[in-house]
Write an enzyme that holds these catalytic residues in place. Structure first.
Site: not given
Ligand code: SF4
Length: 289
Positions: A99, A127, A129, A170, A228
């Site tokens: 991403c 994780h 990431e 993120t 998430n």
């Molecule tokens: S949630 Fe993660 S994969 Fe989705 S746009 Fe945000 S940074 Fe990118």
């Protein structure tokens, strides 16, 4: 029963892009692997598998037997530069589905470290990431504010004049990230705090908070391994409403049909078709009653 959808949910731009890259590569006719799980959703991964896209795990042994010219799609969460170099050195063609927001964090982390900063990386240590980010710089990884404070005190005792910066996964909950950053700032008041929580994450978290205020129960749809999605579940749970975490429509429990208004939210890696199936099943079962 009424069903209300969260105002923001489901595929984010980064996940959508990663899926499109993998599907596009699968149409070229040569073998395609993804480096680890492309995204954290079993059904989406199943659909890739049906198109011949296989998963390469991180072990060097997994590369044995993979022929030259094979394409490897890098996951949306990114990989470490070492792993990318290892794949390229084996003659594999790289399709980078990292991403762009994750890529930006990787480069920022690298540049901070090169400029002499001690970087506190807030996120789940295992994780993908965070594992990928750790390949860009030697960071101090912490999961909680307590751990951040402990590590900051340790660094202060070794180097009270250290230049420090804070970067986060993120998909972290904003309050978790800010409390860890605050803990570092208690020790290093001039620590640079970089805003790394993805807007898509914030939108989905805010939307589930709003949703909880207007429903009797909430269904969170997404992969159990999706960070998430788990965060959305925790936010909904904190609201005190009844919350159900499911991956597929057929996992809807009987108990949910007892509520008058049910909210539906979904993680950033949940395909729309699964969200539709959940909503349809909730409405269909209502009609049957
Ligand atoms: S949630 Fe993660 S994969 Fe989705 S746009 Fe945000 S940074 Fe990118």
């Amino acid at each position: 029963m009424r069903v209300i959808r969260a105002s923001a949910m489901g595929y984010c731009a980064g996940v959508k892009r990663a899926m499109e890259i993998a599907l596009r590569e699968s149409e070229r006719g040569s073998p395609v692997f993804t480096e680890g799980r492309l995204i954290h959703n079993p059904k989406a991964l199943e659909s890739l598998k049906k198109r011949g896209v296989r998963e390469l795990d991180g072990a060097a042994s997994a590369l044995r037997g993979v022929i030259n010219g094979t394409t490897v799609v890098l996951r949306a969460h990114g990989v470490s530069p070492t792993r990318e170099a290892e794949l390229s050195a084996r003659g594999l063609k790289i399709a980078d589905a990292t991403c762009p927001k994750v890529k930006r964090n990787q480069l920022k982390t690298q540049s901070l470290a090169k400029n002499g900063f001690s970087v506190f990386l807030v996120g789940e240590k295992s994780h993908a990431e965070i594992v990928g980010l750790m390949g860009y710089a030697d960071c101090i990884t912490v999961e909680t504010a307590e751990e951040a404070k402990h590590e900051a005190e340790k660094l202060f005792s070794e180097n009270p004049r250290a230049k420090t910066a804070v970067i986060g996964q993120t998909t972290l909950a904003t309050d978790v990230y800010l409390s860890a950053a605050e803990a570092v700032k208690e020790i290093f008041s001039d620590a640079l705090v970089i805003d790394t929580i993805c807007p898509a994450t914030k939108d989905r978290q805010n939307a589930v908070r709003e949703l909880c205020a207007s429903v009797d129960a909430v269904v969170i749809v997404g992969g159990k391994e999706s960070a998430n999605t788990r965060r959305l579940y925790s936010i909904a749970e904190a609201s005190g409403k009844a919350v159900y975490f499911i991956e597929r429509a057929d996992e809807l429990p009987e108990a949910v049909f007892a509520y008058g208004t049910v909210g539906v939210s979904a993680g950033a890696s949940t395909p729309n078709e699964i969200i539709d199936e959940v909503e349809n099943r909730l409405l269909r079962d209502r009609e049957c009653q």
